[in-house]
Motif scaffolding. Structure first.
Motif, PDB file in Angstrom:
ATOM      1  N   ALA A   1       0.842  -1.208   0.000  1.00 41.18           N
ATOM      2  CA  ALA A   1       0.000   0.000   0.000  1.00 41.18           C
ATOM      3  C   ALA A   1       0.867   1.244   0.000  1.00 41.18           C
ATOM      4  N   GLU A   2       1.959   1.224   0.760  1.00 43.84           N
ATOM      5  CA  GLU A   2       2.857   2.387   0.809  1.00 43.84           C
ATOM      6  C   GLU A   2       3.479   2.646  -0.556  1.00 43.84           C
ATOM      7  N   ARG A   3       3.942   1.571  -1.221  1.00 46.09           N
ATOM      8  CA  ARG A   3       4.552   1.740  -2.544  1.00 46.09           C
ATOM      9  C   ARG A   3       3.558   2.277  -3.563  1.00 46.09           C
ATOM     10  N   SER A   4       2.287   1.910  -3.404  1.00 44.63           N
ATOM     11  CA  SER A   4       1.279   2.377  -4.356  1.00 44.63           C
ATOM     12  C   SER A   4       0.759   3.771  -4.018  1.00 44.63           C
ATOM     13  N   GLY A   5       1.228   4.354  -2.914  1.00 46.06           N
ATOM     14  CA  GLY A   5       0.852   5.716  -2.566  1.00 46.06           C
ATOM     15  C   GLY A   5      -0.325   5.852  -1.623  1.00 46.06           C
ATOM     16  N   ASN A   6      -0.885   4.732  -1.163  1.00 46.94           N
ATOM     17  CA  ASN A   6      -2.008   4.790  -0.230  1.00 46.94           C
ATOM     18  C   ASN A   6      -1.453   4.840   1.190  1.00 46.94           C
ATOM     19  N   VAL A   7      -1.081   6.030   1.598  1.00 44.90           N
ATOM     20  CA  VAL A   7      -0.372   6.216   2.857  1.00 44.90           C
ATOM     21  C   VAL A   7      -1.240   5.853   4.054  1.00 44.90           C
ATOM     22  N   GLU A   8      -2.494   6.297   4.057  1.00 45.01           N
ATOM     23  CA  GLU A   8      -3.358   6.040   5.214  1.00 45.01           C
ATOM     24  C   GLU A   8      -3.605   4.541   5.386  1.00 45.01           C
ATOM     25  N   GLN A   9      -3.794   3.837   4.274  1.00 45.62           N
ATOM     26  CA  GLN A   9      -3.971   2.382   4.359  1.00 45.62           C
ATOM     27  C   GLN A   9      -2.711   1.729   4.912  1.00 45.62           C
ATOM     28  N   ALA A  10      -1.557   2.193   4.446  1.00 41.22           N
ATOM     29  CA  ALA A  10      -0.293   1.639   4.933  1.00 41.22           C
ATOM     30  C   ALA A  10      -0.147   1.873   6.431  1.00 41.22           C
ATOM     31  N   LEU A  11      -0.447   3.077   6.887  1.00 47.85           N
ATOM     32  CA  LEU A  11      -0.325   3.374   8.318  1.00 47.85           C
ATOM     33  C   LEU A  11      -1.244   2.482   9.150  1.00 47.85           C
ATOM     34  N   SER A  12      -2.450   2.282   8.660  1.00 49.74           N
ATOM     35  CA  SER A  12      -3.409   1.438   9.376  1.00 49.74           C
ATOM     36  C   SER A  12      -2.903   0.001   9.457  1.00 49.74           C
ATOM     37  N   LEU A  13      -2.358  -0.513   8.361  1.00 53.95           N
ATOM     38  CA  LEU A  13      -1.863  -1.887   8.330  1.00 53.95           C
ATOM     39  C   LEU A  13      -0.622  -2.051   9.204  1.00 53.95           C
ATOM     40  N   TYR A  14       0.267  -1.073   9.179  1.00 52.23           N
ATOM     41  CA  TYR A  14       1.453  -1.142  10.033  1.00 52.23           C
ATOM     42  C   TYR A  14       1.058  -1.129  11.508  1.00 52.23           C
ATOM     43  N   ALA A  15       0.089  -0.303  11.843  1.00 49.46           N
ATOM     44  CA  ALA A  15      -0.353  -0.227  13.242  1.00 49.46           C
ATOM     45  C   ALA A  15      -0.937  -1.555  13.697  1.00 49.46           C
ATOM     46  N   GLU A  16      -1.690  -2.205  12.822  1.00 49.02           N
ATOM     47  CA  GLU A  16      -2.304  -3.475  13.196  1.00 49.02           C
ATOM     48  C   GLU A  16      -1.269  -4.589  13.247  1.00 49.02           C
ATOM     49  N   ALA A  17      -0.278  -4.537  12.359  1.00 51.52           N
ATOM     50  CA  ALA A  17       0.777  -5.558  12.365  1.00 51.52           C
ATOM     51  C   ALA A  17       1.576  -5.496  13.668  1.00 51.52           C
ATOM     52  N   ASN A  18       2.036  -4.306  14.026  1.00 47.98           N
ATOM     53  CA  ASN A  18       2.669  -4.033  15.317  1.00 47.98           C
ATOM     54  C   ASN A  18       3.812  -4.983  15.649  1.00 47.98           C
ATOM     55  N   ASN A  19       4.631  -5.340  14.657  1.00 50.70           N
ATOM     56  CA  ASN A  19       5.899  -5.980  14.964  1.00 50.70           C
ATOM     57  C   ASN A  19       7.005  -4.943  14.792  1.00 50.70           C
ATOM     58  N   SER A  20       8.233  -5.289  15.093  1.00 49.26           N
ATOM     59  CA  SER A  20       9.289  -4.272  15.134  1.00 49.26           C
ATOM     60  C   SER A  20       9.471  -3.589  13.787  1.00 49.26           C
ATOM     61  N   GLU A  21       9.457  -4.350  12.706  1.00 54.97           N
ATOM     62  CA  GLU A  21       9.640  -3.734  11.384  1.00 54.97           C
ATOM     63  C   GLU A  21       8.458  -2.847  11.035  1.00 54.97           C
ATOM     64  N   ALA A  22       7.255  -3.292  11.364  1.00 46.10           N
ATOM     65  CA  ALA A  22       6.072  -2.484  11.070  1.00 46.10           C
ATOM     66  C   ALA A  22       6.089  -1.174  11.857  1.00 46.10           C
ATOM     67  N   ARG A  23       6.547  -1.227  13.099  1.00 43.75           N
ATOM     68  CA  ARG A  23       6.604   0.002  13.900  1.00 43.75           C
ATOM     69  C   ARG A  23       7.559   1.010  13.282  1.00 43.75           C
ATOM     70  N   ILE A  24       8.723   0.538  12.837  1.00 41.30           N
ATOM     71  CA  ILE A  24       9.693   1.459  12.228  1.00 41.30           C
ATOM     72  C   ILE A  24       9.150   2.019  10.911  1.00 41.30           C
ATOM     73  N   ARG A  25       8.538   1.196  10.096  1.00 44.38           N
ATOM     74  CA  ARG A  25       8.009   1.671   8.812  1.00 44.38           C
ATOM     75  C   ARG A  25       6.887   2.687   9.049  1.00 44.38           C
ATOM     76  N   ARG A  26       6.068   2.438  10.052  1.00 44.73           N
ATOM     77  CA  ARG A  26       4.996   3.390  10.375  1.00 44.73           C
ATOM     78  C   ARG A  26       5.588   4.744  10.765  1.00 44.73           C
ATOM     79  N   LEU A  27       6.625   4.729  11.567  1.00 42.34           N
ATOM     80  CA  LEU A  27       7.254   5.984  11.992  1.00 42.34           C
ATOM     81  C   LEU A  27       7.872   6.722  10.808  1.00 42.34           C
ATOM     82  N   ARG A  28       8.489   5.987   9.899  1.00 40.35           N
ATOM     83  CA  ARG A  28       9.118   6.640   8.742  1.00 40.35           C
ATOM     84  C   ARG A  28       8.075   7.272   7.818  1.00 40.35           C
ATOM     85  N   VAL A  29       6.929   6.579   7.678  1.00 38.08           N
ATOM     86  CA  VAL A  29       5.860   7.166   6.870  1.00 38.08           C
ATOM     87  C   VAL A  29       5.335   8.439   7.538  1.00 38.08           C
ATOM     88  N   LEU A  30       5.103   8.389   8.837  1.00 37.06           N
ATOM     89  CA  LEU A  30       4.627   9.579   9.551  1.00 37.06           C
ATOM     90  C   LEU A  30       5.622  10.733   9.419  1.00 37.06           C
TER      91      LEU A  30
END
Length: 559
Positions: free
Chosen positions: A269-298
């Motif tokens: 979703a992030e690569r396709s430009g859907n930032v809000e969807q990516a943030l939502s998915l990263y938050a739900e995943a909530n593993n270490s890599e997802a947390r870092i990717r969420r922060l970088r998007v923010l």
């Protein structure tokens, strides 16, 4: 052979039907341990399977091992099976194979050769105005949009010189494969085409309580997650697939797989430009890599305050790798918010020197030969000594039969070795093993394990490197407090910290009292430099007063 390491009997490669024998082993294993998770229809199918002629069983296994579900009959030729047509008849009678499957134009192009396509599609080629010698790519580009019906081969090509069949039991085979391997990443050939007797495996007692799947719904959920990942790889949108991700199941290793799928959907979703969807998915995943990717998007979209607050929370529970990423992110966010920048801790550096040696030759060998003496030998160990001692002391931890850790008798280590909850699930056993470093019992435990488990595959013990002289000298020279510190660091991030250890160790058994009896040496050849994981280990060693040096090699000029 130690009874704890005697692997179940599998077929020898001398048997032309060895792949069938190994497949039968899988079926029997899964039925014995997961029989209650099969439906009545699946039990009936497995009973029918057991009664098939050997040639028919073998042909089915050969098809299952190949890629896809469509096969040309003229490509299914195996000396040990004999007449393929005869072997196929019982499979056709059961409906496990179809001999006139509907074929799309894409499937036709995948299965037929160019000359056959020209014969089969002669009329369509002519009506499309294509040259009779057009390439396969040109034919497919022109005809795919036009020929949209799925037809049996005889309707595509009445004079067909081959037959195409479809395998119809892959769903059951995938279920068997999942319940045996614990994943659908490994294919059948990885097991049934292997002479497993060439290796020895620790035999973990797999009880009803320790099996990974307790309910049929768990198997179904795993397969659902797998199909969603396949659909993502085939181009479906993460927005559509996210809505179909099942809820957390309460099964720790299954929920970890769900988390990884959410991370993958988020990245897409992030690569396709859907930032809000990516943030939502990263938050739900909530593993270490997802947390870092969420922060970088923010950070990228300017939501600095939100990112800063989340980063502070993440830092409190971060492992070493995540903490390193946060240490790079937080100062940038602080600058954006005009906040005091976190105090950066400068990495400690080891003593460094240069050796000019005759070469070129392998730099580690050159330095080892230069520094080694009769009373202070140098060993090339890289990532094999500290991790090997760790693996020997913590052998019961590595092979504890927890749900989701072991699925079959041929594991070299636990399937959840690199999952984030690996240590938490085994904390009591880890503490008991490490306690032996406090009272000296660890030496005997490590030696006893080395003798008892010799040659059994392990994720940390490399038997060819960790010979008895090295083991004995290392236990004599490395202080228990240093081993404890290293082992605890390994446990903090097994995936990343098992690498990056120094190349060489010099052991000095006869060092005077009060002096260190060893030193570790990281070797760098001309133009080489320290990697991040090596820097982290060196920083750790320096802060724990563990002797480490960095040796840069320069080759002597050629006369």
């Amino acid at each position: 052979m130690n009874s704890a390491s005697a692997a179940p009997a599998t077929a020898s490669l001398d048997d032309p039907f060895y792949y069938l024998a190994n497949f039968r082993f899988v079926v029997a294993w899964v039925q014995a341990r997961h029989g209650d998770l099969f439906s009545a229809d699946e039990h009936h199918a497995l009973e029918q399977w057991s009664q098939l002629p050997r040639a028919s069983q073998a042909l089915l296994v050969r098809m299952v091992m190949r890629k896809g579900e469509l096969f040309r009959l003229d490509k299914l030729s195996y000396p040990e099976i004999g007449d393929t047509h005869q072997a196929l008849l019982p499979l056709l009678a059961l409906g496990w194979v179809s001999d006139a499957p509907l074929l799309t134009i894409e499937e036709l192009f995948r299965l037929l050769r160019l000359s056959e396509l020209r014969d089969a599609l002669r009329a369509s080629i002519r009506s499309a105005g294509l040259a009779s010698n057009a390439t396969k790519t040109a034919l497919q580009t022109a005809l795919t949009p036009v020929l949209t019906d799925a037809l049996p081969l005889r309707q595509w090509w009445p004079e067909a010189s081959t037959r195409i069949v479809r395998l119809n039991v892959m769903a059951l085979c995938d279920r068997l494969r999942l319940m045996f391997f614990g994943n659908v990443r490994q294919d059948w050939a990885e097991f049934v085409l292997t002479e497993l007797g060439l290796q020895r495996f620790e035999q973990v007692p797999l009880t009803a309580e320790s099996r990974a799947f307790q309910r049929r719904e768990e198997v179904d959920t795993y397969l659902t997650l797998h199909r969603l990942r396949e659909r993502l790889e085939n181009g479906e949108s993460p927005e559509q697939l996210a809505a179909e991700v099942p809820a957390a199941f309460g099964n720790r290793w299954l929920d970890a797989r769900r988390s990884r799928l959410l991370l993958t959907l988020g990245r897409t979703a992030e690569r396709s430009g859907n930032v809000e969807q990516a943030l939502s998915l990263y938050a739900e995943a909530n593993n270490s890599e997802a947390r870092i990717r969420r922060l970088r998007v923010l950070e990228r979209i300017g939501r600095y305050s939100e990112a800063y607050e989340l980063a502070q929370v993440a830092l409190e529970q971060a492992g070493e790798g995540e903490a390193q990423a946060l240490s790079r992110l937080l100062p940038r966010l602080a600058r954006k918010l005009a906040l005091p920048s976190p105090q950066a801790v400068k990495a400690a550096e080891a003593p460094t020197y240069v050796l000019e040696l005759a070469g070129p030759q392998p730099v580690e060998r050159a330095v080892a030969e230069h520094l080694s003496t009769a009373t202070a030998p140098v060993f090339y160990v890289e990532n094999g000594l500290i991790t090997g001692l760790f693996g020997l002391l913590l052998w019961p931890v590595m092979f504890k039969p927890l749900p989701g850790a072991f699925f079959h008798p041929f594991h070299s280590g636990p399937a959840d070795l690199y999952r984030e909850d690996f240590v938490v699930q085994r904390q009591a056993e880890i503490d008991a093993c490490l306690a032996q470093l406090d009272d000296g019992r660890y030496r005997e435990t490590i030696r006893a394990t080395w003798h008892a488990k010799q040659g059994i595959t392990s994720p940390f013990v490399h038997w060819g490197l960790l010979n008895e002289p090295l083991l004995t000298a290392a236990l004599d020279c490395l202080p228990a407090e240093h081993l404890r510190a290293c082992f605890i660091r390994l446990l903090s991030d097994l995936k990343h910290n098992r690498a990056g250890l120094p190349d060489l160790i010099q052991l000095i058994p006869d060092a005077p009292d009060g002096e260190l009896r060893y030193r570790m040496i990281e070797v760098k050849g001309p133009g080489d430099r320290l990697q991040d994981n090596q820097r982290r280990w060196i920083d750790f060693f320096c802060r724990h007063d563990i002797p480490v040096e960095v040796c840069h090699v320069r080759w002597q000029p050629v006369p």
